[in-house]
Design a protein around this motif. Structure first.
Motif: not given
Length: 1006
Positions: A794, A798, A823, A1005
């Motif tokens: 992450a 990102p 995610l 995330d």
């Protein structure tokens, strides 16, 4: 044994013509068996069989016959049977005869000779021009129950086919240096000149045989050879040149911008048993560097009482049927003349043994050499004489003559028996294609005609269509035009050459408008537009009722709205109108010549776009795999997209609930290959996107992505997507599935017309990449084994990142984006490897307990997060502010498409509909997309709705039904309960924030 003189019909000449007298051809017309000859048209074969009655007129059902020998024919529209069905409204002079042809007349019942619809002719005083504008106004209730059904049943001439079209149609694209339209004397000379330079030449002509007027020319010579022999030698020369394409039976029906011309080629219509491998017709889409229009001129009819009777036709047509087809239009023919060419027709008919009852010339002093030749042939000549009426019902039998007095009035001059009348009011240059090219025609007082003015495109007109008359002058004008076109196209040097021709001298004379007569003008019908039954008095009535522009007169009377688009009627109608108005003819205006030049079949336009090919199916790389897995498809644009994946015993709702649950809890795999993809490259790429989208782009770093919103000039959302910056000068732009082509075209339009200074080029890459989206908490674990050379953590990669890497050894563009709120990664690999990569990822997804899901689940997951779908939450009136996307507008940007419109008072006013979340108070009740949202459960009739439902789903994550909608002042109504009236009872809904799941975004995330 049948003699050669009568074989093919009792009205055949003993010899001559271009038909093959050794090959009789059998055909039927209205069930009657007849015989023609190879080389005939249906019209010439009917005339050779003594048939002139071919149909009934549209409004009055008057008996009508053949008028012309070309595509401008207004009366002889027939149906032709092929494959057990008919093609209606074909023009008999263009229908080539073949063995077994079956044709029928139209617009009659029960028969052509006795038509009950002819009662309309008796009742014609009730149907003046524009009567429907006045009659069908009252009573109002009659429109649906009486007027409209009657009008619909009476509309049209022929009957449409009942069966599916069994024929094939083809389409081809072609480029050439010089396109020559028309293969008469000017066109042939132009093609000769242009092709001598080595330029690539296409020569097209709508007739079956090239040569135009020369095929009916009896006495003229060119370069010492008979006209027909010169045509044959010229065509042989052109055919032998490898740079020339000859296209007979091919009509140039549309002239578009940048010298783009559409041609319709009739490939097998003239063949009794065509090769099934050949198309019936072929569309040619031609881009030419230079165009030569050699369309010739159309003979004008004379407007006199009862001028529509069968047996009355144009003099040039009578001459063509005689000299080209060996068919005599009558045994005792009256020639009504206003110009020299009608005399030539009379002389040719007389030389073939036809009795010429008289030549009645409107002029008091026609040329002396014509009068002398008539005297030599023993033909009676009446000068200063006009036709004032006709006797005979189904065919002309007698004509009334009138003598013109000095004051313009007419004195009766007796009658004359005849079985045919050849008339000529002069010639009108064919300016239709020039006008389609956006050129403006100019009135010529001397010629009393509109002629081509200044060319707008790389085009030039040649010959009669630009007012040049006389065979020698036309040939040399055509040759010069061909040379000039080749010079402009390929730089060929101009040469000086003169083509010698004798005979067919320039004709003089002509008449516009209605002929004077001694009859009661209110009771007689002198037809201007034959097909639509428009008379001289109709045009005068239109003027009296306030129509002063020809465009208004046209619509009020329907003159010029027939299949010939006014080629026979326009100038006469203009002259009558200008006389009634007391103004000069050019001031009345000229109607617009629209494509197609002549009626063109729908099959030609459709080409191969029919059946399965009507809307080409596009399949994603996972398609075959999905079929094996039992996935259900839906059509999205042209794509087949997986809708959902049912397991044994699951219906759609159960399957979608399972897919949603699995994607949220574990992971889901989705084929996103259909998203539009556009590569934007160049040193000004960022500047281009800055101007195009609402968002700022110059500050976006390579390796990062940004959500993009696209507006139209009015300020409304028309597309969205994610844009990734791959490098300083390269962006990967995604669009919605349905918007890919539209956005690409819009980009190209702005680059070419608004910002040509930008150093940018764009490429559609939608088909180059297969895109597999993996969404859910375990998405990173699923793709990690395949990713080479990239840290997927992450911190290193990102949300809203993009990188180029290797995926299972293949080149890949990997995006970390999410349209589910989980995610998410999108794997972009070359499309040819898409199926393999899909199955590799699926093996890993299945190992982690994930699932594959379809578009319905994707919609649910998006709706839970409040992500709009363009075209669903937006309807062409939604702005970024309405959709809650103000954050996507670059506040410091100087400009972007639609920016100025966003400041319009109506777009910033209170009371606009805004996108909101909807939660039914009863969490089990399902909303219906499109349903109206109101303040009350049972609003009074006429109460405006506050908005409507745009999306409605069962949310497995929230354990309830949800929806999105647009509601007036929606964001100020949070927590308010409104109503959605439904047939089963109103549904109370609570207005909530559109983001109903994970509003903090913590799940992005993983």
């Amino acid at each position: 044994m049948t003699s050669h003189s009568t074989r093919g019909g009792h009205m055949r000449t003993g010899n001559g013509g271009r038909v093959d007298r050794s090959r009789p051809v059998s055909f039927t017309f209205d069930g009657k068996e007849m015989t023609g000859l190879a080389g005939d048209t249906l019209a010439s074969a009917l005339i050779a069989n003594g048939v002139h009655l071919t149909g009934r007129s549209f409004k009055y059902h008057r008996p009508r016959g053949i008028v012309t020998a070309g595509s401008e024919e207004p009366n002889a529209l027939v149906g032709v049977y092929r494959h057990g069905d008919q093609t209606p409204n074909l023009r008999a002079p263009q229908v080539e005869l073949y063995e077994g042809l079956t044709a029928i007349s139209q617009n009659r019942f029960p028969s052509l000779e006795f038509d009950v619809g002819a009662v309309n002719n008796v009742l014609s005083p009730l149907f003046p021009a524009g009567f429907y504008y006045k009659t069908f106004m009252w009573p109002k209730a009659f429109w649906d129950r009486v007027y409209e059904p009657v009008i619909r049943s009476a509309a049209g001439l022929g009957k449409p086919p009942k069966l599916a079209d069994p024929d094939r149609y083809a389409n081809t694209y072609a480029h050439c240096d010089v396109l020559v339209i028309g293969a008469g004397p000017a066109g042939l000379a132009a093609a000769l000149a242009a092709s001598e330079s080595g330029a690539r030449v296409i020569l097209c002509d709508e007739q079956a045989e090239m040569g135009g007027s020369l095929l009916a020319e009896a006495g003229a010579t060119i370069e010492g050879h008979a006209a027909a022999d010169w045509v044959a030698a010229t065509l042989a020369t052109l055919a032998a040149r490898g740079n020339v394409t000859l296209l007979p039976r091919t009509t140039a029906f549309g002239y578009f911008v940048q010298n783009f011309v559409a041609l319709a080629e009739r490939v097998t219509d003239h063949i009794a048993q065509p090769d099934p491998a050949l198309p019936r017709e072929r569309m040619w889409q031609v881009r030419a560097k230079e165009v030569v229009i050699a369309a010739g001129a159309h003979e004008r009819p004379l407007v006199f009482p009862e001028n529509d009777r069968p047996g009355i036709m144009l003099a040039g047509a009578g001459r063509t049927y005689l000299n080209r087809y060996g068919a005599k239009v009558g045994r005792n023919v009256l020639v009504a003349a206003a110009c020299d060419s009608a005399w030539t027709a009379a002389f040719d008919l007389a030389a073939s043994g036809v009795d010429i009852a008289a030549i009645a010339d409107l002029r008091r002093t026609p040329p002396e050499h014509l009068v002398a030749e008539a005297a030599r042939l023993g033909i009676r000549v009446e000068t200063g004489c006009t036709v004032t009426g006709i006797s005979g019902h189904l065919r002309v039998s007698k004509a009334l003559l009138g003598r013109l007095r000095e004051d313009g009035s007419v004195a009766a001059a007796g009658d004359i028996s005849c079985d045919a009348i050849l008339m000529s009011g002069g010639w009108t240059p064919a300016v239709s294609l020039y006008s389609q090219s956006r050129g403006k025609v100019v009135w010529n007082d001397e010629m009393q005609a509109f002629l081509p003015g200044v060319s707008v495109q790389n085009e030039r007109s040649a010959g009669s269509c630009r007012g040049v008359n006389g065979l020698a002058a036309v040939l040399n004008d055509g040759y010069a035009a061909g040379e000039q076109a080749a010079n402009k196209a390929v730089g060929a040097p101009l040469k000086v050459r003169s083509i010698r021709a004798d005979g067919a001298e320039a004709a003089t004379g002509g008449f516009l408008g209605a002929l004077p007569h001694d009859r009661d003008a209110s009771r007689v019908k002198a037809f201007v537009d034959f097909q639509n039954d428009v008379t001289a008095k109709d045009v005068e009535l239109a003027v009296r009722e306030g129509m002063h522009s020809i465009e208004h007169i046209k619509r009020y009377t329907t003159t010029g709205m027939a299949t010939d688009q006014g080629r026979l009627s326009n100038l006469n109608a203009l002259a009558i109108a200008s006389g009634a108005l007391g103004t000069a003819l050019p001031q009345v205006g000229l109607t617009t010549f629209r494509l197609p030049y002549t009626p063109t079949s729908f099959g030609t336009f459709a080409g191969s776009s029919r059946g399965d090919a009507f809307d080409p199916v596009r399949r994603t790389p996972s398609h075959d795999w999905v079929v094996k897995q039992g996935g259900v498809f839906e059509d999205v644009g042209q794509w087949k997209r997986t809708w959902y994946f049912p397991k044994a015993g699951e219906d759609m709702h159960a399957a979608v609930a399972r897919e949603c649950r699995t994607a949220r809890q574990t992971a889901g795999q989705f084929d996103a290959s259909t998203l539009g993809k556009i590569e934007v490259v160049g040193k000004d790429a960022a500047e281009f996107l800055e101007r195009f989208y609402t968002n700022p782009w110059k500050g976006l770093k390579p390796g990062r992505c940004r959500y993009a919103v696209l507006l139209n000039e009015a300020g409304f959302i028309i597309d969205d997507g994610v844009v990734g910056r791959l490098s300083e000068d390269r962006f990967h732009v995604t669009t919605t599935t349905g918007g890919a082509a539209r956005v690409f075209a819009m980009m190209e339009d702005y680059l070419q017309t608004e910002w040509p200074d930008l150093d940018v080029w764009i490429t559609s890459t939608t088909e180059q990449f297969a895109v597999i989206a993996v969404q859910g908490p375990k998405a990173r674990q699923i793709i990690a084994p395949f990713v080479e050379g990239l840290d997927l953590s992450a911190e290193a990669f990102p949300h809203m990142s993009v990188a180029t890497c290797r995926f299972a050894g293949l080149p890949c563009r990997l995006f970390r984006v999410s349209f589910t709120g989980e995610l998410g990664f999108e794997v972009n690999v070359p499309a040819r490897h898409g199926a393999k990569v899909w199955e590799m990822i699926w093996a890993e997804t299945e190992k982690h307990g994930g699932c594959v899901y379809g578009t319905e689940t994707m919609h649910v997951l998006r709706a839970e997060k409040g992500y709009i779908i363009v075209g669903q939450e937006t309807d062409g009136t939604v702005t970024p502010a309405d959709a809650g996307l103000e954050w996507a507008i670059g506040k410091k940007k100087f400009d972007f498409v639609g920016k100025r419109s966003l400041a319009r008072p109506d777009l910033v006013a209170t009371g606009r509909k805004q996108v909101v979340g909807l939660q039914p108070v009863d969490p089990k009740r399902m909303l219906e997309e499109g349903a109206q949202i109101t303040a009350e459960a049972n609003p009074a009739k006429g109460t405006p709705a506050l908005g409507h439902v745009t999306s409605a789903y069962w949310s497995e994550a929230l354990g309830r039904t949800i929806g999105l909608g647009v509601v007036k002042d929606g964001r100020s109504r949070m927590g308010e309960v409104l109503q959605v009236p439904m047939p089963s009872g109103a549904i109370a809904v609570k207005i909530v924030d559109p983001v109903m799941y994970d509003p903090e975004g913590t799940r992005l995330d993983g």
